[in-house]
Design an enzyme around this catalytic site. Structure first.
Site, PDB file in Angstrom:
ATOM      1  N   GLY A  51      -2.724   8.090  -4.349  1.00 51.44           N
ATOM      2  CA  GLY A  51      -2.105   9.468  -4.941  1.00 51.44           C
ATOM      3  C   GLY A  51      -0.714   9.737  -4.144  1.00 51.44           C
ATOM      4  O   GLY A  51      -0.509   9.185  -3.002  1.00 51.44           O
ATOM      5  N   ASP A  52       0.101  10.609  -4.482  1.00 53.17           N
ATOM      6  CA  ASP A  52       0.982  11.228  -3.870  1.00 53.17           C
ATOM      7  C   ASP A  52       1.088  12.807  -4.866  1.00 53.17           C
ATOM      8  O   ASP A  52       0.587  13.098  -5.296  1.00 53.17           O
ATOM      9  CB  ASP A  52       2.273  10.474  -3.856  1.00 53.17           C
ATOM     10  CG  ASP A  52       3.249  10.912  -2.928  1.00 53.17           C
ATOM     11  OD1 ASP A  52       3.057  10.536  -1.582  1.00 53.17           O
ATOM     12  OD2 ASP A  52       4.214  11.542  -3.216  1.00 53.17           O
ATOM     13  N   THR A 109      -4.193  13.497   5.374  1.00 53.24           N
ATOM     14  CA  THR A 109      -3.226  13.781   5.625  1.00 53.24           C
ATOM     15  C   THR A 109      -2.818  14.981   6.318  1.00 53.24           C
ATOM     16  O   THR A 109      -2.226  14.999   7.401  1.00 53.24           O
ATOM     17  CB  THR A 109      -2.169  13.712   4.237  1.00 53.24           C
ATOM     18  OG1 THR A 109      -2.213  12.516   3.585  1.00 53.24           O
ATOM     19  CG2 THR A 109      -0.704  13.453   4.824  1.00 53.24           C
ATOM     20  N   SER A 111      -6.759   5.758   3.654  1.00 54.91           N
ATOM     21  CA  SER A 111      -6.991   4.681   2.551  1.00 54.91           C
ATOM     22  C   SER A 111      -7.384   3.408   2.875  1.00 54.91           C
ATOM     23  O   SER A 111      -8.101   2.778   2.223  1.00 54.91           O
ATOM     24  CB  SER A 111      -5.276   4.783   1.724  1.00 54.91           C
ATOM     25  OG  SER A 111      -5.376   6.035   0.794  1.00 54.91           O
ATOM     26  N   LYS A 149       5.631   3.424   8.585  1.00 52.78           N
ATOM     27  CA  LYS A 149       4.464   4.281   8.391  1.00 52.78           C
ATOM     28  C   LYS A 149       3.186   3.289   8.486  1.00 52.78           C
ATOM     29  O   LYS A 149       2.215   3.441   9.481  1.00 52.78           O
ATOM     30  CB  LYS A 149       4.259   5.149   7.242  1.00 52.78           C
ATOM     31  CG  LYS A 149       3.187   6.284   7.286  1.00 52.78           C
ATOM     32  CD  LYS A 149       2.934   6.739   6.051  1.00 52.78           C
ATOM     33  CE  LYS A 149       4.055   7.584   5.267  1.00 52.78           C
ATOM     34  NZ  LYS A 149       3.790   8.427   4.073  1.00 52.78           N
ATOM     35  N   LYS A 196       5.518   1.880  -3.193  1.00 58.00           N
ATOM     36  CA  LYS A 196       5.454   3.030  -3.528  1.00 58.00           C
ATOM     37  C   LYS A 196       5.484   2.967  -5.062  1.00 58.00           C
ATOM     38  O   LYS A 196       6.373   2.124  -5.601  1.00 58.00           O
ATOM     39  CB  LYS A 196       6.430   4.126  -2.991  1.00 58.00           C
ATOM     40  CG  LYS A 196       6.223   5.576  -3.043  1.00 58.00           C
ATOM     41  CD  LYS A 196       5.106   5.832  -1.873  1.00 58.00           C
ATOM     42  CE  LYS A 196       4.909   7.421  -2.195  1.00 58.00           C
ATOM     43  NZ  LYS A 196       4.129   7.789  -0.908  1.00 58.00           N
ATOM     44  N   LYS A 242       0.824  -1.330   0.004  1.00 62.13           N
ATOM     45  CA  LYS A 242       0.028   0.008   0.051  1.00 62.13           C
ATOM     46  C   LYS A 242       0.878   1.132   0.097  1.00 62.13           C
ATOM     47  O   LYS A 242       1.875   1.487   0.856  1.00 62.13           O
ATOM     48  CB  LYS A 242      -1.039  -0.024   1.224  1.00 62.13           C
ATOM     49  CG  LYS A 242      -1.807   1.156   1.228  1.00 62.13           C
ATOM     50  CD  LYS A 242      -3.010   0.707   0.523  1.00 62.13           C
ATOM     51  CE  LYS A 242      -3.960   2.200   0.199  1.00 62.13           C
ATOM     52  NZ  LYS A 242      -3.292   2.867  -1.161  1.00 62.13           N
TER      53      LYS A 242
END
Ligand code: GLU
Length: 450
Positions: free
Chosen positions: A164-165, A208, A382, A113, A125, A89
Site C-alpha cells: 500500500g501507499d 511506518t 513488509s 530506503k 513503486k 518492493k
C-alpha cells in the site's frame, strides 16, 4: 557539481516534466559527491547513469465501470527501478496527483530506503491517478480488479511485491490479491499489507508510524534526550500519521496536531486518538468533524494557510513529524519550526520537505531524519511479512515489533556512522544516501552489466 548538473539536464531531456523525480535524484547525487570523488569504480561502471534509469517501466490503461454505468479510464503504473538487492518492493499509490514523475521519484527513493533496511529487497513503486475519495466499495473493487488484470503478469513473490501507499490500504490489497489469485491460480505472498485474516503480518499497519517515532527516539537518545513530555506536530491523518500519534503517546509525548486535504486540526490538550481513528479509519470523514466531539480544539481550513507554506508547521512545538505527502513542508515552514525551537524532525512521508527546507534543518544542526531512513519501518515490516509467508509462519505482535525496533536502530546507526565517516556527523541525509547507495552500487558491480 558538474556531473549533477549534467545528469539532471540529461534527465530533463530524456524524461521530460518529472520535477519531483529530478528533485529526488538531485538530493541523492548531492550527497554522493564525497564517495564518487574517491571511487573511480563507480564512474567506470556508470553506476549513476544506470541507477537513474529504471530497469523497467510499465504504464497501462485501467478501464472500469462506475456506479452510473459509465466507463471511466485511469492511468496505471509500475516502475521496477532496481533489483540489485532483491525483488522489486514498494507500494502502490492511488491519488489524482499520480503521474510518471511522482511514481519515479517514489521508486527512486525506495531503492535507497530498502537498501538501508539491510533486508534483501530491491526498489519499485506503482499506482494510478485514481481518486478513491467518494467512490463506493463496488467502484473500488472494480477499479482494483481492472488494475490487476494488467499488472498480474508483472508481479510475483520473488519478482515484484507491491504493497500500500496513499489511497491503498488492506481493503484495496484484498481486492487486488483476490483478482491476482483468480488469474494466476497462485496463493502466495505477492502483496504485503494483507489482512490479518489471510496472510498479513501483525504490526504492518502500524509499522511506518511506529518506526518513524522509534527513529526520533534514537536521534534524541544520541543527544541524551527523550520523547517524554515533548509537544509534537504531526501532519496527515492517514495510516502513517495515526500510528505516529499512537506511538508518541505510548512513549510519553503529546501530539497536538494532524491534518488532511481540508485543513489542520490543533488540539492543545493532545489529539484524541480514539476520535481520530473513528473519523478516519471507520467513517472516512473530514477532520473538521472532530470538533463535534472536542469543541476546545481548533480547525484551520486550507484557505487560512500562510501563502508560503502550511499552518501546521507554524504552531510552536519541540518535535515535528511530517506524515502527509511530498513537498508539504516549505523553506518558510522550516524557518518557522527552527525559530519556534524545534529540536527534531522525523519524516513519516516520502520527501515531505522541499530541498530548501532540508537545507534549513541541516544548517540549524537540529536532528533531522530524512524519510528514506525514518519511514523505512513500513517497507521493512513488509519484508517481515514476506518472510512469514515464505516460511508459512506467523509471528506475534511483540516479535515483529521487536524486529522493527532493531531494524530502525540499525538504520539510524548506519546513517549516523556513515555521516560521521564523511565528516558531517549531524547530516543524516548524507549518511542515509551514501549508506544506501554503497550497498546497491557494490551489488550492481558484482552482478555485471545488466
Ligand atoms: N509505501 C510504503 C513506502 O513508501 C511501503 C512500501 C512497502 O511496504 O512495500 O515505503
Amino acid at each position: 557539481m558538474t556531473y549533477i548538473h549534467d545528469t539532471i539536464v540529461k534527465l530533463q531531456k530524456t524524461s521530460p516534466a518529472q520535477a519531483e523525480f529530478y528533485q529526488a535524484v538531485e538530493e541523492v547525487l548531492d550527497s554522493l559527491q564525497p564517495i564518487l570523488e574517491t571511487n573511480e569504480k563507480y564512474k567506470l561502471h556508470s553506476i549513476i547513469e544506470r541507477m537513474v534509469e529504471p530497469e523497467r517501466q510499465i504504464m497501462f490503461r485501467v478501464p472500469w465501470v462506475d456506479d452510473q454505468g459509465k466507463v471511466q479510464v485511469n492511468k496505471g503504473y509500475r516502475i521496477e527501478f532496481n533489483s540489485a538487492l532483491g525483488p522489486y518492493k514498494g507500494g502502490l499509490r492511488f491519488h489524482p496527483s499520480v503521474n510518471a514523475g511522482i511514481i519515479k521519484f517514489l521508486g527512486f527513493e525506495q531503492i535507497f530506503k530498502n537498501a538501508l533496511t539491510g533486508l534483501p529487497i530491491g526498489g519499485g513503486k506503482g499506482g494510478a491517478n485514481f481518486d478513491p475519495k467518494g467512490k463506493s466499495d463496488g467502484e473500488i473493487m472494480r477499479f482494483c480488479q481492472s488494475f490487476i488484470n494488467e499488472l498480474y503478469r508483472h508481479i510475483g513473490p520473488t519478482t515484484d511485491v507491491p504493497a500500500g501507499d496513499i489511497g491503498v490500504g488492506a481493503r484495496e490489497i484484498g481486492y487486488m490479491f483476490g483478482q491476482y489469485k483468480r488469474l494466476t491460480g497462485n496463493y502466495d505472498g505477492v502483496f504485503t499489507g494483507k489482512s490479518l485474516l489471510w496472510g498479513g503480518s501483525l504490526v504492518r499497519k502500524e509499522a511506518t508510524g511506529y518506526g518513524c517515532v522509534y527513529f526520533a527516539q534514537y536521534m534524541l537518545a544520541d543527544k541524551g534526550d527523550s520523547l517524554a513530555g515533548k509537544q509534537c506536530l504531526v501532519s496527515g491523518a492517514g495510516n502513517v500519521a495515526i500510528y505516529t500519534i499512537e506511538k508518541l503517546y505510548e512513549l510519553g509525548a503529546r501530539p497536538v496536531t494532524c491534518s488532511d486535504s481540508s485543513g489542520t486540526l490543533y488540539h492543545e490538550a493532545g489529539i484524541d486518538l480514539a476520535t481520530l481513528k473513528e473519523l478516519k479509519e471507520v467513517r472516512k470523514a473530514r477532520l473538521s468533524e472532530y470538533l463535534a466531539a472536542h469543541p476546545d480544539a481548533r480547525f484551520i481550513p486550507v484557505t487560512d494557510y500562510p501563502a508560503d507554506g502550511h499552518a501546521v508547521w507554524r504552531i510552536p512545538a519541540q518535535l515535528a513529524f511530517p506524515c502527509a505527502t511530498q513537498n508539504e513542508l516549505t523553506e518558510a515552514d522550516a524557518q518557522a519550526l527552527v525559530a519556534n525551537g524545534v529540536i527534531a524532525v522525523s519524516e513519516g512521508a516520502n520527501m515531505p520537505s522541499t530541498q530548501d527546507a532540508v537545507e534549513v534543518f541541516l544548517d540549524a544542526k537540529i536532528c533531522y531524519g530524512p524519510g528514506k531512513a525514518a519511514n523505512a519501518g513500513g517497507v521493512a515490516t513488509s519484508q517481515l511479512e514476506m518472510a512469514q509467508n515464505a516460511s508459512m509462519q506467523r509471528w506475534s505482535f511483540e516479535e515483529v515489533d521487536e524486529k522493527l525496533k532493531v531494524i530502525m536502530k540499525n538504520i539510524y546507526l548506519s546513517a549516523s556512522t556513515t555521516a560521521a565517516e564523511f565528516g558531517e556527523p549531524h547530516n543524516l541525509v548524507l549518511g542515509a544516501n551514501i549508506a544506501g547507495f554503497r550497498k546497491v552500487a557494490d551489488a550492481m558491480i558484482e552482478q555485471g552489466v545488466v
